[in-house]
Design an enzyme around this catalytic site. Structure first.
Site, PDB file in Angstrom:
ATOM      1  N   LEU A 258       0.866  -1.181   0.000  1.00  0.00           N
ATOM      2  CA  LEU A 258       0.000   0.000   0.000  1.00  0.00           C
ATOM      3  C   LEU A 258       0.901   1.229   0.000  1.00  0.00           C
ATOM      4  CD1 LEU A 258      -2.489  -1.139   2.827  1.00  0.00           C
ATOM      5  CD2 LEU A 258      -2.535  -1.713   0.376  1.00  0.00           C
ATOM      6  N   GLY A 259       0.991   1.917  -1.138  1.00  0.00           N
ATOM      7  CA  GLY A 259       1.836   3.105  -1.237  1.00  0.00           C
ATOM      8  C   GLY A 259       3.070   2.840  -2.068  1.00  0.00           C
ATOM      9  N   LEU A 260       3.264   3.709  -3.061  1.00  0.00           N
ATOM     10  CA  LEU A 260       4.445   3.587  -3.928  1.00  0.00           C
ATOM     11  C   LEU A 260       5.068   4.978  -4.090  1.00  0.00           C
ATOM     12  CD1 LEU A 260       6.104   1.607  -5.673  1.00  0.00           C
ATOM     13  CD2 LEU A 260       4.501   2.011  -7.554  1.00  0.00           C
TER      14      LEU A 260
ATOM     15  N   GLY B  95       7.945   3.170  -0.776  1.00  0.00           N
ATOM     16  CA  GLY B  95       7.429   2.084  -1.621  1.00  0.00           C
ATOM     17  C   GLY B  95       8.350   1.851  -2.810  1.00  0.00           C
ATOM     18  N   THR B  96       8.811   2.927  -3.423  1.00  0.00           N
ATOM     19  CA  THR B  96       9.695   2.800  -4.584  1.00  0.00           C
ATOM     20  C   THR B  96      11.022   2.149  -4.169  1.00  0.00           C
ATOM     21  OG1 THR B  96       8.671   4.733  -5.571  1.00  0.00           O
ATOM     22  CG2 THR B  96      10.832   4.127  -6.424  1.00  0.00           C
TER      23      THR B  96
ATOM     24  N   GLU C 289      10.349  -2.026  11.344  1.00  0.00           N
ATOM     25  CA  GLU C 289      11.750  -1.576  11.402  1.00  0.00           C
ATOM     26  C   GLU C 289      11.943  -0.194  10.768  1.00  0.00           C
ATOM     27  OE1 GLU C 289      14.773  -3.342  12.815  1.00  0.00           O
ATOM     28  OE2 GLU C 289      14.927  -1.173  12.714  1.00  0.00           O
TER      29      GLU C 289
ATOM     30  N   ILE D 245      18.512   2.427   9.961  1.00  0.00           N
ATOM     31  CA  ILE D 245      19.266   1.888  11.104  1.00  0.00           C
ATOM     32  C   ILE D 245      18.469   0.746  11.730  1.00  0.00           C
ATOM     33  CG2 ILE D 245      20.327   2.393  13.343  1.00  0.00           C
ATOM     34  CD1 ILE D 245      20.440   5.333  12.575  1.00  0.00           C
TER      35      ILE D 245
ATOM     36  N   ASP E  44       7.413  14.217  15.419  1.00  0.00           N
ATOM     37  CA  ASP E  44       7.929  13.026  14.734  1.00  0.00           C
ATOM     38  C   ASP E  44       8.894  12.280  15.666  1.00  0.00           C
ATOM     39  OD1 ASP E  44       8.743  11.596  12.001  1.00  0.00           O
ATOM     40  OD2 ASP E  44      10.611  12.254  12.942  1.00  0.00           O
TER      41      ASP E  44
ATOM     42  N   LYS F  63       8.666   8.488  17.598  1.00  0.00           N
ATOM     43  CA  LYS F  63       9.760   7.512  17.505  1.00  0.00           C
ATOM     44  C   LYS F  63      10.279   7.099  18.878  1.00  0.00           C
ATOM     45  CE  LYS F  63      11.158   9.125  12.907  1.00  0.00           C
ATOM     46  NZ  LYS F  63      11.959  10.113  12.179  1.00  0.00           N
TER      47      LYS F  63
HETATM   48  N1  LIG Z   1      10.348   9.148   3.253  1.00  0.00           N
HETATM   49  C1  LIG Z   1      11.146   8.593   4.144  1.00  0.00           C
HETATM   50  O1  LIG Z   1      12.368   8.677   4.013  1.00  0.00           O
HETATM   51  C2  LIG Z   1      10.600   7.834   5.305  1.00  0.00           C
HETATM   52  C3  LIG Z   1      11.471   7.308   6.267  1.00  0.00           C
HETATM   53  C4  LIG Z   1      10.962   6.525   7.308  1.00  0.00           C
HETATM   54  C5  LIG Z   1       9.608   6.294   7.386  1.00  0.00           C
HETATM   55  N2  LIG Z   1       8.777   6.849   6.448  1.00  0.00           N
HETATM   56  C6  LIG Z   1       7.345   6.536   6.552  1.00  0.00           C
HETATM   57  O2  LIG Z   1       6.978   5.776   5.406  1.00  0.00           O
HETATM   58  C7  LIG Z   1       5.630   6.040   5.041  1.00  0.00           C
HETATM   59  C8  LIG Z   1       5.579   6.463   3.580  1.00  0.00           C
HETATM   60  O3  LIG Z   1       6.352   7.634   3.404  1.00  0.00           O
HETATM   61  P1  LIG Z   1       6.765   8.150   1.944  1.00  0.00           P
HETATM   62  O4  LIG Z   1       7.765   9.234   2.195  1.00  0.00           O
HETATM   63  O5  LIG Z   1       7.129   7.026   1.067  1.00  0.00           O
HETATM   64  O6  LIG Z   1       5.385   8.820   1.465  1.00  0.00           O
HETATM   65  P2  LIG Z   1       5.009   9.352   0.010  1.00  0.00           P
HETATM   66  O7  LIG Z   1       6.236   9.518  -0.827  1.00  0.00           O
HETATM   67  O8  LIG Z   1       4.118  10.522   0.211  1.00  0.00           O
HETATM   68  O9  LIG Z   1       4.158   8.145  -0.624  1.00  0.00           O
HETATM   69  C9  LIG Z   1       2.890   7.793  -0.171  1.00  0.00           C
HETATM   70  C10 LIG Z   1       2.302   6.755  -1.105  1.00  0.00           C
HETATM   71  O10 LIG Z   1       1.072   6.308  -0.586  1.00  0.00           O
HETATM   72  C11 LIG Z   1       0.021   6.513  -1.512  1.00  0.00           C
HETATM   73  N3  LIG Z   1      -1.136   6.988  -0.742  1.00  0.00           N
HETATM   74  C12 LIG Z   1      -1.124   7.897   0.261  1.00  0.00           C
HETATM   75  N4  LIG Z   1      -2.366   8.050   0.758  1.00  0.00           N
HETATM   76  C13 LIG Z   1      -3.164   7.236   0.046  1.00  0.00           C
HETATM   77  C14 LIG Z   1      -4.567   6.940   0.066  1.00  0.00           C
HETATM   78  N5  LIG Z   1      -5.371   7.551   0.931  1.00  0.00           N
HETATM   79  N6  LIG Z   1      -5.040   6.039  -0.799  1.00  0.00           N
HETATM   80  C15 LIG Z   1      -4.206   5.436  -1.688  1.00  0.00           C
HETATM   81  N7  LIG Z   1      -2.886   5.658  -1.744  1.00  0.00           N
HETATM   82  C16 LIG Z   1      -2.384   6.543  -0.896  1.00  0.00           C
HETATM   83  C17 LIG Z   1       0.517   7.563  -2.496  1.00  0.00           C
HETATM   84  O11 LIG Z   1      -0.103   7.326  -3.789  1.00  0.00           O
HETATM   85  P3  LIG Z   1       0.280   8.194  -5.096  1.00  0.00           P
HETATM   86  O12 LIG Z   1       1.695   7.810  -5.434  1.00  0.00           O
HETATM   87  O13 LIG Z   1      -0.667   7.778  -6.114  1.00  0.00           O
HETATM   88  O14 LIG Z   1       0.160   9.626  -4.659  1.00  0.00           O
HETATM   89  C18 LIG Z   1       2.023   7.279  -2.517  1.00  0.00           C
HETATM   90  O15 LIG Z   1       2.326   6.279  -3.452  1.00  0.00           O
HETATM   91  C19 LIG Z   1       5.143   7.094   6.055  1.00  0.00           C
HETATM   92  O16 LIG Z   1       4.490   6.447   7.121  1.00  0.00           O
HETATM   93  C20 LIG Z   1       6.423   7.749   6.532  1.00  0.00           C
HETATM   94  O17 LIG Z   1       6.322   8.301   7.834  1.00  0.00           O
HETATM   95  C21 LIG Z   1       9.248   7.588   5.422  1.00  0.00           C
HETATM   96  N1  LIG Z   2      10.690  13.491   8.667  1.00  0.00           N
HETATM   97  C1  LIG Z   2      11.541  12.449   9.145  1.00  0.00           C
HETATM   98  C2  LIG Z   2      11.653  11.363   8.083  1.00  0.00           C
HETATM   99  C3  LIG Z   2      11.966  10.019   8.634  1.00  0.00           C
HETATM  100  O1  LIG Z   2      10.989   9.539   9.495  1.00  0.00           O
HETATM  101  C4  LIG Z   2      12.913  13.026   9.478  1.00  0.00           C
HETATM  102  O2  LIG Z   2      13.197  14.199   9.174  1.00  0.00           O
HETATM  103  O3  LIG Z   2      13.725  12.323  10.081  1.00  0.00           O
HETATM  104 NA    NA Z   3      15.024   1.421  11.610  1.00  0.00          NA
END
Ligand SMILES: NC(=O)c1ccc[n+]([C@@H]2O[C@H](COP(=O)([O-])OP(=O)(O)OC[C@H]3O[C@@H](n4cnc5c(N)ncnc54)[C@H](OP(=O)(O)O)[C@@H]3O)[C@@H](O)[C@H]2O)c1
Ligand SMILES: N[C@@H](CCO)C(=O)O
Ligand code: NA
Length: 429
Positions: A8-10, A14-15, A126, A133, A198, A202
């Site tokens: 769920l989520g790309l 996701g990518t 994780e 980490i 945030d 954590k």
């Molecule tokens: N970014 C980081 O480095 C990082 C690090 C640690 C943890 N996280 C956590 O990982 C999770 C994802 O973060 P991200 O940065 O990958 O987010 P993101 O780039 O905004 O991607 C979110 C993805 O979820 C899809 N999505 C969101 N809401 C949706 C809905 N209501 N229905 C269907 N699809 C939905 C979006 O679809 P579309 O592509 O079609 O818009 C998108 O593919 C979050 O919980 C974040 O806190 C992120």
């Molecule tokens: N917004 C967060 C991304 C990782 O959870 C940060 O700056 O560390």
């Molecule tokens: Na971790």
């Protein structure tokens, strides 16, 4: 038979996860069992940086968590809803879950893990703390034979990046934040990062793993970095400190009744191992008995590092599914039953840094000292180096003091005729 994933989520994470799973050479062979069956997104027709058959993508996320073929749901969409409901539905349908969602885990842990234990499935997270980490499995498994004293982390990359640049460039927060947003390091709405929320999610998760009980997020004291100025960073430097946003879980007495869980900007001695963690990097220092101190350092965010964390959870689940045991693995499931008692911030015993603007009268430092003495505040250092306009600037660092006593002394100091204002009050590690 392969192990079937519904993702769920790309987006960023996701990518990173799909890219890792599409490039298996040199990685653990069990990953070859993984089959990406369905991916749910908001806009299925948007162009993506990964090659996938178009029919895999769908906007119907509910159909994915209800698909009887899927073994593991990987929730990488973020936000509270619909993520929470989709995770709960997946669990009720007997699917294991991997999530990167710290907000959902820190708020709805009880409901999620109780349901997972009842359904005989695992929820792995994780990626939710400190991205790449591997701190979650380490706390749950390797370090859980220790009695922990403290977990002290730099777990928010955005604020660490901002504080590092303020320190090296002598700039104010607004200038660096605007730049960080332009460069894509800070989000358009940086509230959760800047205000410490945030990091609060954590440290609630880390504290629950390290101290063996649930944490009520409302009990976690969170103070962000908005009030940090270049003046305080410069004074801190002169006194031998750097300023870091620390997330701290500490057992003050050894009997769990005085667990303190908090996030706040902190003066850290320049010789402390966390002082040299700069830029977007994260680090977590754990202290316990008998291990002593152990520190983890690395990238807390980004597609690759976070994808690595997600795939490590998937790997653990594939191994579990393939071993085909009916018994729950207590090292993967949640063992928490009770909520921790968290001491209010007024009970915290810590050192403080405070900066006062005062009239340039004789005897002001003496009056400050007398008032501090009345409330058991003992001073480690007092510096008066500068002027801000007509006002003299006095900076003090205290010895350990109970926060409630220190705040009371400041209330009285505020009423003194010679005191103009107290622009900053920061804790010292
Ligand atoms: N970014 C980081 O480095 C990082 C690090 C640690 C943890 N996280 C956590 O990982 C999770 C994802 O973060 P991200 O940065 O990958 O987010 P993101 O780039 O905004 O991607 C979110 C993805 O979820 C899809 N999505 C969101 N809401 C949706 C809905 N209501 N229905 C269907 N699809 C939905 C979006 O679809 P579309 O592509 O079609 O818009 C998108 O593919 C979050 O919980 C974040 O806190 C992120
Ligand atoms: N917004 C967060 C991304 C990782 O959870 C940060 O700056 O560390
Ligand atoms: Na971790």
């Amino acid at each position: 038979m392969g192990v079937k994933l519904g993702i769920l989520g790309l987006g960023t994470v996701g990518t990173g996860t799909v890219q890792l799973l599409q490039d298996l050479q040199g990685r653990h062979p069990l990953l070859q069992e993984v089959e990406i069956c369905r991916i749910g997104v908001r806009s299925p027709n948007k162009s993506r940086p990964v090659n996938l058959p178009q029919e895999i993508l769908s906007g119907d996320l509910s159909a994915i968590v209800n698909d009887p073929q899927i073994d593991i749901i990987v929730e990488l969409m973020g936000g509270l809803e619909p993520a929470r409901t989709l995770i709960m539905t997946a669990i009720e349908n007997g699917k294991h879950v991997v999530t990167a969602n710290k907000a959902v885990i820190s708020r709805f842990g009880e409901e999620i893990f109780t349901a997972a234990n009842a359904s005989g499935v695992y929820v792995m997270f994780e990626a939710a703390v400190a991205g790449g980490i591997p701190v979650i499995k380490t706390l749950k498994q390797s370090l859980s034979v220790n009695k922990l004293h403290s977990i002290i982390g730099i777990v928010n990359g955005t604020t660490n990046y901002i504080l590092t640049r303020m320190q090296t460039e002598g700039s104010e927060l607004e200038e660096v934040l605007a730049d960080a947003q332009r460069l894509g390091y800070a989000e358009a709405d940086p509230t959760a990062d800047i205000d410490g929320l945030d990091a609060g999610d954590k440290i609630a998760i880390l504290a629950s793993l390290g101290f063996g009980e649930r944490i009520n997020l409302q009990d976690v004291y969170c103070e962000g970095i908005r009030q940090i100025t270049k003046t305080d960073i410069a004074y801190a430097g002169k006194l031998g400190f750097v300023i870091k946003l620390l997330a701290i879980a500490k057992n003050q007495t050894g009997d769990k009744s005085q667990l303190s869980v908090r996030v706040h900007p902190t003066l850290v001695s320049q010789t402390h191992p966390l002082a040299s963690i700069n830029g977007v990097y994260n680090a977590i220092l754990v202290e316990g008995e008998p291990i002593g101190q152990v520190m983890f350092f690395g990238p807390g965010a980004g597609a690759g590092p976070t994808g690595s964390a997600v795939c490590s959870d998937i790997l653990n689940l594939v191994a579990t599914i393939k071993t085909n045991t009916a018994q729950a693995n207590p090292l993967l499931s949640c063992r928490h039953k009770e909520y921790c008692h968290i001491a209010p911030i007024s009970q915290l015993v810590t050192r403080f840094y405070a900066r006062f603007l005062t009239k340039d009268h004789p005897g002001v430092i003496g009056k400050l000292g007398t008032c501090f003495g009345k409330y058991q505040v003992s001073l480690e250092s007092v510096v008066q180096t500068g002027f801000q306009g007509e006002m003299a600037e006095i900076v003090v660092v205290t010895h350990d003091v109970k926060e409630g006593d220190f705040r009371q002394s400041l209330e009285e100091i505020h009423t003194m005729e010679a005191i103009d204002s107290i622009p900053s009050i920061l804790r010292v590690l």
